[in-house]
Design a protein around this motif. Structure first.
Motif, mmCIF file in Angstrom:
data_model
loop_
_atom_site.group_PDB
_atom_site.id
_atom_site.type_symbol
_atom_site.label_atom_id
_atom_site.label_comp_id
_atom_site.label_asym_id
_atom_site.label_seq_id
_atom_site.Cartn_x
_atom_site.Cartn_y
_atom_site.Cartn_z
ATOM 1 N N ILE A 286 0.760 -1.539 0.154
ATOM 2 C CA ILE A 286 -0.092 -0.371 0.123
ATOM 3 C C ILE A 286 0.652 0.845 -0.150
ATOM 4 N N ILE A 287 0.008 2.255 -0.535
ATOM 5 C CA ILE A 287 1.338 3.872 -1.211
ATOM 6 C C ILE A 287 0.430 4.559 -0.348
ATOM 7 N N SER A 288 -0.675 4.726 -0.299
ATOM 8 C CA SER A 288 -0.591 5.368 0.453
ATOM 9 C C SER A 288 -2.288 5.218 0.540
ATOM 10 N N GLU A 289 -3.541 5.910 1.540
ATOM 11 C CA GLU A 289 -4.563 6.183 1.607
ATOM 12 C C GLU A 289 -5.770 7.267 1.890
ATOM 13 N N THR A 290 -6.398 8.071 1.298
ATOM 14 C CA THR A 290 -6.256 8.795 1.153
ATOM 15 C C THR A 290 -8.169 9.388 0.781
ATOM 16 N N GLY A 291 -8.826 10.540 1.198
ATOM 17 C CA GLY A 291 -10.072 11.025 1.413
ATOM 18 C C GLY A 291 -10.699 11.303 -0.233
ATOM 19 N N VAL A 292 -11.322 10.879 -1.180
ATOM 20 C CA VAL A 292 -11.807 11.308 -2.459
ATOM 21 C C VAL A 292 -12.916 12.037 -1.901
ATOM 22 N N SER A 293 -14.206 12.032 -1.080
ATOM 23 C CA SER A 293 -15.094 13.062 -1.103
ATOM 24 C C SER A 293 -15.914 12.296 0.181
ATOM 25 N N ALA A 294 -16.991 12.792 0.816
ATOM 26 C CA ALA A 294 -17.137 12.833 2.195
ATOM 27 C C ALA A 294 -18.010 11.081 1.582
ATOM 28 N N GLY A 295 -17.049 10.394 2.295
ATOM 29 C CA GLY A 295 -17.342 9.407 2.436
ATOM 30 C C GLY A 295 -16.666 8.221 1.891
ATOM 31 N N VAL A 296 -15.764 8.298 0.991
ATOM 32 C CA VAL A 296 -15.169 7.827 -0.232
ATOM 33 C C VAL A 296 -13.756 7.841 0.394
ATOM 34 N N ARG A 297 -12.982 6.747 0.535
ATOM 35 C CA ARG A 297 -11.598 6.638 1.158
ATOM 36 C C ARG A 297 -10.765 5.986 -0.532
ATOM 37 N N ARG A 298 -9.724 6.436 -0.815
ATOM 38 C CA ARG A 298 -9.300 5.996 -1.405
ATOM 39 C C ARG A 298 -8.071 4.930 -1.131
ATOM 40 N N ILE A 299 -7.480 3.752 -1.846
ATOM 41 C CA ILE A 299 -6.401 3.328 -1.267
ATOM 42 C C ILE A 299 -5.565 2.987 -2.279
ATOM 43 N N GLU A 300 -3.806 3.426 -2.724
ATOM 44 C CA GLU A 300 -3.405 3.334 -3.846
ATOM 45 C C GLU A 300 -1.989 2.285 -3.550
ATOM 46 N N ALA A 301 -1.986 1.574 -4.578
ATOM 47 C CA ALA A 301 -0.700 0.658 -4.272
ATOM 48 C C ALA A 301 -0.600 0.058 -5.571
ATOM 49 N N VAL A 302 0.384 -1.249 -5.107
ATOM 50 C CA VAL A 302 1.231 -2.248 -6.013
ATOM 51 C C VAL A 302 1.695 -3.338 -5.891
ATOM 52 N N ALA A 303 1.246 -4.088 -6.897
ATOM 53 C CA ALA A 303 1.508 -5.622 -6.672
ATOM 54 C C ALA A 303 2.384 -6.221 -7.841
ATOM 55 N N GLY A 304 2.936 -7.466 -7.916
ATOM 56 C CA GLY A 304 3.735 -7.656 -8.212
ATOM 57 C C GLY A 304 5.047 -7.301 -8.640
ATOM 58 N N PRO A 305 5.231 -7.193 -10.565
ATOM 59 C CA PRO A 305 6.708 -6.425 -9.895
ATOM 60 C C PRO A 305 6.684 -5.006 -9.771
ATOM 61 N N ALA A 306 6.778 -4.418 -9.770
ATOM 62 C CA ALA A 306 6.187 -2.536 -9.977
ATOM 63 C C ALA A 306 5.678 -2.961 -8.047
ATOM 64 N N VAL A 307 6.268 -3.434 -7.215
ATOM 65 C CA VAL A 307 6.446 -3.524 -6.323
ATOM 66 C C VAL A 307 8.082 -3.837 -6.104
ATOM 67 N N LEU A 308 8.756 -4.082 -6.721
ATOM 68 C CA LEU A 308 10.452 -4.222 -7.093
ATOM 69 C C LEU A 308 10.866 -3.041 -7.093
ATOM 70 N N GLU A 309 9.680 -2.169 -8.202
ATOM 71 C CA GLU A 309 10.567 -0.710 -8.737
ATOM 72 C C GLU A 309 9.952 0.467 -7.597
ATOM 73 N N TYR A 310 9.221 -0.005 -7.067
ATOM 74 C CA TYR A 310 8.511 0.921 -5.557
ATOM 75 C C TYR A 310 9.316 1.267 -4.700
#
Length: 892
Positions: free
Chosen positions: A696-720
């Protein structure tokens, strides 16, 4: 509010005849009324909204949506506007009813945490009855069935008889921005064309008797994911008065189309057709009304930068233009005519919207081009109809599906198909046509209800006999395919040489087209003679897959047989990220709240994004637990079970569906037994172990009552992780510290910086005091008061505050107004008033807010002290002069 409740409206009481106002007068009267009551008059926003979730500006409140959702602070506590809007969800009713339109203007007054129900209702009533002079006995109001407060205001303070206050359900009188977030009850004002029918059986659905012309939305609650309502700390007002509807009432005409806002356009079309509108039958009048409405819409759309195309808002424009041509043909206009009618529309509205005349050439050029193209399309439609008739036996019937295809694809109205069929001794299955039409209405209504309104174009308008693309990509990374169509800049071509950007339609493909949040595949198309097309993206147009790419070598031709081959590395990355979103949702449901549901997602090759409903942020500990749970499932190597089953069966098994999504009767189910089961058409790993790792890269608010998780998986994790490792190494080199020592080193620097900032603030305060002492001699006496309006060069906001407080203390009873330009693009203002100045009616917050606007800014504060900022230092002298003038006027 009225000073005292008015007498109950009575039909026997004499009423002042409403003034016969032009549309322009109604618009200006509305704006002036609310400007006089402290509302900032704002210009109409573009029909192309900044909001990415909405295709076009569909409501007067849309420009203020970020404020209502708490995403942006309001610049003004009150605002009013006349907003141009476009809606096409109910397009078939245009011209058929008295008041359906695609283009309309919504007059609105808005409060952002300022006034609420009492003032909104009182002002709406005052405007309606005292300014527009609508007879009170002709007005009926509706309220939400549970809104006793609004009911009481209308009855007890305004004086509306209970019989003319109707309680309505959520469908009609409760506004929501979505499944969660701000919401509240509505109250609507209706005009009664037949008050003589009495109050015993009032039915507000009867549009032959009533017209709703003013809607008041009271945004007072926040709704969570479970449907629970809690009061908002800042309650808002959002209202809308239909300009066309008020024009119909005040101009005393039978429908909106015969007002001065639209009727001159209709008359122009009638003159071109050689018709007298008053002598036309209802069918012809309907066509003229459609032309009047749609031409008004398309001129504004083009003026706001929309160009005709087969996608999105460009398709809305194209569809409206083609309906105009179609209805022109119905009333006997064979030659091009839209630009003539558009001139009438431009002349009619240019005073309110000068960009229409400024963009006149572009508007007329776009209309002329689209009209000529469609006339050619109509000729193809006539040929298709001839082919259909030739295949039918004597006294046969044209199917409803064929009739609808002619209507929807080639612009043939049902009436024209029936007329031609009758000449050939045939009939048309009108019931089947209506079934197909209702399906289209359902799609339009669904789009409207989700406030998405994305309209996809139809490639049938570009190529006949084009069938849906067969997707083979679930099991085949490459396949042999035939090129069915090649497009260059949206236009069909026979060949495309190397270096050309193309859009390619194949009969079958292994390429996944972007949908369900997952990006389209990349890869190559390989053919004979060295043909190579690099595919960068794949999109869907209905059931047709469009491959966007560049011809790198050879020549691409329609009819080519070639090999379509996806980039397996990119596909595997997308699969890893897509499956990871399923595992992420399962972890959220398991660890945080089982009622969590997907509100949106994005699956790319290098990352993933997942939006979900939750009224609070996740803690750092919860984020770590979610990440650990997903990685545990990955390590456990759960195999995927992919199956097709009836929707009811999938739901019975517990498969997760996206809220608001419509599914077919047969659905594809992605099941990782014991972990996750979802309805999904995307591509996935066959075993969770293929993902490798999840971060998981980040967890933020998008709007009232809605949240957002940004993440990477697979080969992208190594790059991150490699990127983060490089950053840590760089910081270690800069701080001469080991990685584990960096946080302590940063903390020490932060403490040192705070100490330095405090010392600097103290020095600035001392400097401000010294500067203020030099200004005291500039104070002037004004009766019993002393006032000081001056500039303090280079002083920041804190220094101005310190100086103003010290100067007011020295002056005693008086007023201090200071300004400064601490930067090339920054203005700071401060006002400090004594209690005696306030008693004279001068308020620091109100004065400084008005003065700050001169410098391109805003601000406010208390009665006795306020601060503001601006962006234009060149206006500082003018602002200080205006402040001095207003203080003199108030205290003189």
């Amino acid at each position: 509010m009225p000073k005292s409740p008015p007498k109950s409206p009575s039909r026997s009481a004499a009423s002042t005849q409403p003034p016969n106002l032009s549309g322009a007068q109604i618009r200006q009267t509305f704006l002036d009324f609310y400007a006089e009551r402290g509302h900032q008059v704002l210009p109409s926003a573009s029909l192309v909204p900044e909001d990415p979730t909405v295709l076009l500006t569909i409501a007067g409140m849309l420009p203020f949506k970020p404020i209502f959702l708490g995403q942006r602070a309001a610049e003004f506590p009150r605002a009013t506007s006349s907003q141009k809007c476009i809606r096409t969800n109910d397009i078939e009713n245009v011209g058929r009813t008295a008041r359906h339109h695609t283009f309309f203007e919504m007059l609105g007054n808005f409060s952002f945490g300022d006034y609420f129900k009492e003032k909104a209702i009182a002002w709406a009533w005052e405007l309606s009855t005292e300014v527009f002079k609508l007879p009170p006995e002709r007005l009926v109001v509706s309220v939400f069935r549970e809104d006793d407060e609004a009911f009481a205001i209308w009855r007890d303070q305004i004086g509306i008889p209970e019989a003319r206050i109707k309680r309505m359900d959520e469908k009609d009188n409760f506004w929501q921005s979505g499944p969660t977030g701000p919401c509240g009850p509505c109250s609507e004002i209706y005009y009664d064309f037949h008050p003589e029918r009495g109050d015993d059986h009032i039915d507000l659905e009867d549009d032959t008797r009533f017209i709703e012309f003013y809607n008041l939305v009271f945004m007072q609650y926040n709704q969570d994911a479970e449907g629970n309502l809690t009061p908002l700390s800042a309650q808002n007002i959002d209202t809308g008065m239909g300009l066309e509807r008020m024009a119909q009432i005040l101009q005393r005409v039978p429908n909106n189309y015969e007002t001065d806002l639209i009727f001159p356009i209709i008359q122009t079309a009638a003159q071109i057709a050689g018709l007298d509108y008053s002598a036309c039958d209802e069918k012809t009048k309907t066509s003229l009304k459609v032309i009047g409405d749609h031409v008004r819409a398309v001129t504004h759309l083009i003026a706001d930068g929309v160009n005709a195309s087969n996608l999105g808002r460009g398709y809305v424009l194209r569809r409206l233009i083609r309906r105009v041509v179609r209805h022109g043909r119905l009333i006997g206009i064979e030659q091009p005519f839209i630009t003539q009618v558009a001139e009438s529309a431009i002349a009619l509205a240019e005073a309110a919207y000068p960009n229409l005349r400024q963009r006149e050439k572009a508007i007329k050029a776009e209309l002329a081009l689209e009209e000529s193209r469609f006339l050619e399309t109509l000729e193809r439609g006539e040929k298709l109809l001839a082919d259909i008739i030739a295949k039918l036996p004597a006294k046969g019937q044209i199917s409803g599906q064929d009739a609808f295809t002619l209507y929807d694809t080639y612009g043939f109205p049902l009436e024209l198909t029936q007329e031609i069929a009758e000449e050939a001794g045939l009939t048309v299955d009108t019931d089947g046509f209506e079934v197909e039409m209702e399906k289209q209405r359902d799609r339009a209504r669904a789009a409207h209800e989700t406030i998405d309104l994305t309209v996809q174009g139809s490639l049938d308008t570009l190529a006949e006999n084009l069938h849906e693309t067969s997707f083979l990509g679930y099991t085949q990374p490459q396949a042999e395919a035939e090129v069915k169509l090649v497009l260059v800049q949206g236009k069909p071509v026979d060949t495309a040489a190397a270096g050309t950007d193309v859009q390619v339609i194949l009969d079958q493909t292994p390429f996944y087209a972007e949908s369900g949040g997952q990006v389209g595949d990349r890869g190559v198309l390989l053919g004979e003679a060295g043909l190579r097309v690099r595919v960068q993206d794949v999109q869907k147009d209905g059931a047709i897959f469009v491959h966007f790419g560049t011809v790198e070598a050879g020549t691409l031709k329609t009819g080519d047989r070639l090999t379509a081959q996806i980039d397996l590395a990119c596909r595997r990355r997308a699969q890893a990220n897509h499956t990871a979103t399923h595992l992420l949702q399962a972890a959220l449901k398991k660890l945080i709240d089982e009622n969590i549901g997907q509100q949106g997602s994005m699956v790319a090759f290098d990352r993933l994004r997942f939006d979900y409903n939750l009224a609070r942020p996740l803690t750092a500990e919860e984020i770590q637990q979610i990440e650990d749970q997903v990685n545990t499932w990955i390590a456990e190597a759960h195999a995927a079970d992919v199956s097709i089953m009836p929707l009811a069966t999938a739901k019975a098994k517990g498969a997760t569906a996206m809220f608001g999504e419509k599914y077919a009767d047969e659905v594809r189910v992605i099941d990782f037994p014991g972990v996750s089961m979802e309805l999904c058409g995307g591509t996935h790993v066959s075993n969770t172990a293929e993902i490798g790792l999840f971060k998981i890269i980040s967890e933020t608010g998008v709007s009232a009552g809605v949240r957002r998780i940004e993440a990477v998986a697979g080969p992208a994790v190594l790059e991150y992780l490699n990127l983060r490792d490089r950053v840590v190494r760089d910081l270690g080199d800069r701080f001469k510290a080991k990685p584990e020592e960096i946080p302590d080193r940063i903390t020490a620097l932060q403490d040192e910086l705070k100490t330095t900032q405090k010392e600097l603030a103290a020095l600035k305060a001392e400097l401000a005091i010294a500067q203020s002492d030099q200004l005291i001699d500039q104070a002037e006496a004004l009766g019993d008061f002393k006032i000081l309006v001056a500039e303090m060069p280079n002083a920041d906001a804190d220094a101005l505050k310190t100086a103003a407080e010290r100067l007011l203390q020295k002056l005693g009873e008086g007023a201090v107004f200071l300004g400064s330009a601490p930067a090339a693009d920054k203005v700071a203002l401060v006002a400090a008033f004594s209690p005696a100045v306030n008693q004279k009616g001068l308020q620091a917050g109100k004065l400084i807010g008005a003065i700050a606007k001169l410098c391109g800014g805003g601000g406010g504060g208390r009665l006795n002290f306020a601060q503001a900022g601006g962006r234009d230092p060149s206006k500082l002298t003018e602002a200080l002069t205006e402040a001095r003038s207003q203080i003199h006027a108030a205290l003189g």
